[in-house]
Design a protein around this motif. Structure first.
Motif, short mmCIF file in Angstrom:
data_model
loop_
_atom_site.label_atom_id
_atom_site.label_comp_id
_atom_site.label_asym_id
_atom_site.label_seq_id
_atom_site.Cartn_x
_atom_site.Cartn_y
_atom_site.Cartn_z
N LEU A 119 70.62 -91.11 19.39
CA LEU A 119 69.19 -91.35 19.60
C LEU A 119 68.77 -92.69 19.01
O LEU A 119 68.01 -93.45 19.63
CB LEU A 119 68.39 -90.21 18.98
CG LEU A 119 66.87 -90.25 19.20
CD1 LEU A 119 66.54 -90.21 20.68
CD2 LEU A 119 66.20 -89.10 18.47
N LEU A 128 62.92 -95.43 26.59
CA LEU A 128 63.97 -94.49 26.98
C LEU A 128 64.37 -93.61 25.80
O LEU A 128 64.72 -92.44 25.97
CB LEU A 128 65.18 -95.25 27.51
CG LEU A 128 65.01 -95.93 28.87
CD1 LEU A 128 66.28 -96.67 29.27
CD2 LEU A 128 64.63 -94.92 29.95
N VAL A 168 61.91 -90.85 25.67
CA VAL A 168 62.19 -89.85 26.70
C VAL A 168 63.32 -88.92 26.25
O VAL A 168 63.24 -87.69 26.40
CB VAL A 168 62.54 -90.54 28.03
CG1 VAL A 168 63.04 -89.53 29.05
CG2 VAL A 168 61.33 -91.29 28.57
N ALA A 169 64.39 -89.51 25.70
CA ALA A 169 65.50 -88.69 25.21
C ALA A 169 65.04 -87.76 24.08
O ALA A 169 65.43 -86.59 24.03
CB ALA A 169 66.63 -89.59 24.72
N VAL A 179 63.13 -84.80 25.59
CA VAL A 179 64.02 -83.78 26.18
C VAL A 179 64.66 -82.94 25.08
O VAL A 179 64.77 -81.70 25.20
CB VAL A 179 65.08 -84.46 27.06
CG1 VAL A 179 66.10 -83.43 27.55
CG2 VAL A 179 64.43 -85.16 28.24
N VAL A 180 65.06 -83.57 23.99
CA VAL A 180 65.65 -82.83 22.88
C VAL A 180 64.64 -81.87 22.27
O VAL A 180 64.97 -80.72 21.92
CB VAL A 180 66.19 -83.82 21.82
CG1 VAL A 180 66.63 -83.07 20.56
CG2 VAL A 180 67.37 -84.60 22.37
N GLN A 206 64.33 -78.83 24.47
CA GLN A 206 65.46 -77.93 24.24
C GLN A 206 65.30 -77.17 22.92
O GLN A 206 65.55 -75.96 22.85
CB GLN A 206 66.77 -78.72 24.22
CG GLN A 206 67.22 -79.20 25.58
CD GLN A 206 68.52 -79.98 25.49
OE1 GLN A 206 68.55 -81.13 25.11
NE2 GLN A 206 69.61 -79.33 25.84
N GLN A 254 71.55 -82.60 31.09
CA GLN A 254 71.82 -83.59 32.13
C GLN A 254 70.55 -84.27 32.65
O GLN A 254 70.65 -85.20 33.45
CB GLN A 254 72.55 -82.93 33.31
CG GLN A 254 73.90 -82.35 32.93
CD GLN A 254 74.83 -83.39 32.35
OE1 GLN A 254 74.88 -84.54 32.81
NE2 GLN A 254 75.58 -83.00 31.32
N THR A 282 68.49 -85.98 30.79
CA THR A 282 68.42 -87.29 30.14
C THR A 282 69.24 -88.35 30.87
O THR A 282 68.72 -89.45 31.14
CB THR A 282 68.87 -87.17 28.67
OG1 THR A 282 68.08 -86.17 28.01
CG2 THR A 282 68.71 -88.49 27.95
N ILE A 309 67.36 -89.34 34.01
CA ILE A 309 66.22 -90.24 33.76
C ILE A 309 66.71 -91.65 33.46
O ILE A 309 66.13 -92.64 33.93
CB ILE A 309 65.37 -89.68 32.61
CG1 ILE A 309 64.74 -88.34 33.01
CG2 ILE A 309 64.28 -90.67 32.21
CD1 ILE A 309 63.98 -87.67 31.90
N PHE A 310 67.79 -91.75 32.70
CA PHE A 310 68.32 -93.08 32.38
C PHE A 310 68.80 -93.80 33.63
O PHE A 310 68.51 -94.98 33.84
CB PHE A 310 69.46 -92.96 31.38
CG PHE A 310 69.01 -92.63 29.98
CD1 PHE A 310 67.66 -92.64 29.65
CD2 PHE A 310 69.92 -92.32 29.00
CE1 PHE A 310 67.24 -92.34 28.38
CE2 PHE A 310 69.51 -92.02 27.72
CZ PHE A 310 68.16 -92.02 27.41
#
Length: 271
Positions: free
Chosen positions: A152, A162, A165-166, A169-170, A173, A255, A257, A260-261
């Motif tokens: 990260l 970005l 965004v990651a 998503v984490v 989860q 998947q 992330t 999106i990348f």
């Protein structure tokens, strides 16, 4: 990169064009930031020049370095797994002792009602998987958390948005998966209770086999065991459905992330 370095340089001969050509081993240099290059007058800061080695000594040195690093990595894993197993077994021993101590504290009327097979199975077998889980409960979060944090930070250094965004998503989860796993844990407890009751019932049947044959109640006992096995089947089937759905959802979110990348980052790179 050490195996690739061994193949490219000493074996293929990159950097050894002449018979007396050498390559440096253990040379350490740091890249100087742009705003300090004018002050220092160089773009690199040499910490250690290393050792100049010819082709064959360079090959043997790199091979020995690779073997040494593999041995060190194996020793680290050996020590970690040994300590992890020791911690798990010590906690398991303590847990079994506490369970046995609780059994001795039961009131006499309650002790007469409980089944010996259930208590023995609970202390001996049901807590056995915890021996391997206890060590992983400490090691895996630290290891995987460190990897995730490193990735990260690297992503945010490359692109702040970005990285956000990651991180989002984490967080999804981390919030969603534990909530879905609550029902799985509840079903696991129901399965343990049903299996424990089945074990106790089988023990009763074995102890009273003479009376069962004398009163000809074998069909009744078969029907009772069939019902209990059916209950366990339904619980386990629901457990499998929910567990693999959570696994599917977790893999899907993992998947998202990269998607999106690739999509967002590729679009920004093209435009």
């Amino acid at each position: 990169d050490l195996p690739r370095l061994i193949v490219n340089r000493p074996i293929r001969g990159e950097g050894f064009e002449g018979p007396e050509a050498t390559q440096r081993f253990l040379d350490f240099t740091l890249a100087v930031p742009g705003f300090l290059q004018d002050l220092l007058g160089t773009g690199q800061w040499v910490l250690f020049e290393g050792f100049a080695l010819e082709r064959i000594p360079y090959l043997l040195t790199l091979s020995c370095a690779l073997l040494g690093l593999v041995a060190i990595n194996g020793l680290f894993k050996f020590q970690i797994n040994t300590l992890k197993g020791r911690m798990g077994e010590r906690m398991l021993r303590r847990l079994r002792y506490q369970l046995f101590d609780r059994v001795l504290r039961f009131p006499t009327p309650y002790i007469r009602r409980i089944k010996q097979a259930e208590i023995a199975t609970m202390i001996k077998d049901e807590v056995e998987p915890l021996g391997g889980f206890i060590g992983d409960a400490f090691v895996q979060p630290a290891f995987l958390g460190g990897l995730a944090l490193t990735a990260l930070i690297f992503i945010m250094l490359q692109s702040f948005w970005l990285g956000l965004v990651a991180a989002a998503v984490v967080l999804v989860q981390a919030f969603l998966i534990p909530k879905l796993r609550r029902r799985i844990l509840e079903l696991g407890r129901q399965r343990q209770l049903a299996a424990r009751a089945l074990s106790g019932r089988i023990g009763e049947v074995v102890e009273g086999a003479v009376e069962i044959h004398a009163h000809d109640t074998s069909n009744f006992e078969r029907a009772e065991i069939t019902r209990r096995l059916g209950d366990i089947f339904l619980i386990r089937f629901e457990l499998y459905r929910r567990k693999f759905f959570v696994k599917f959802l977790n893999n899907f979110l993992a998947q998202v992330t990269p998607f999106i990348f690739y999509a967002g980052g590729g679009y920004l790179a093209i435009t």
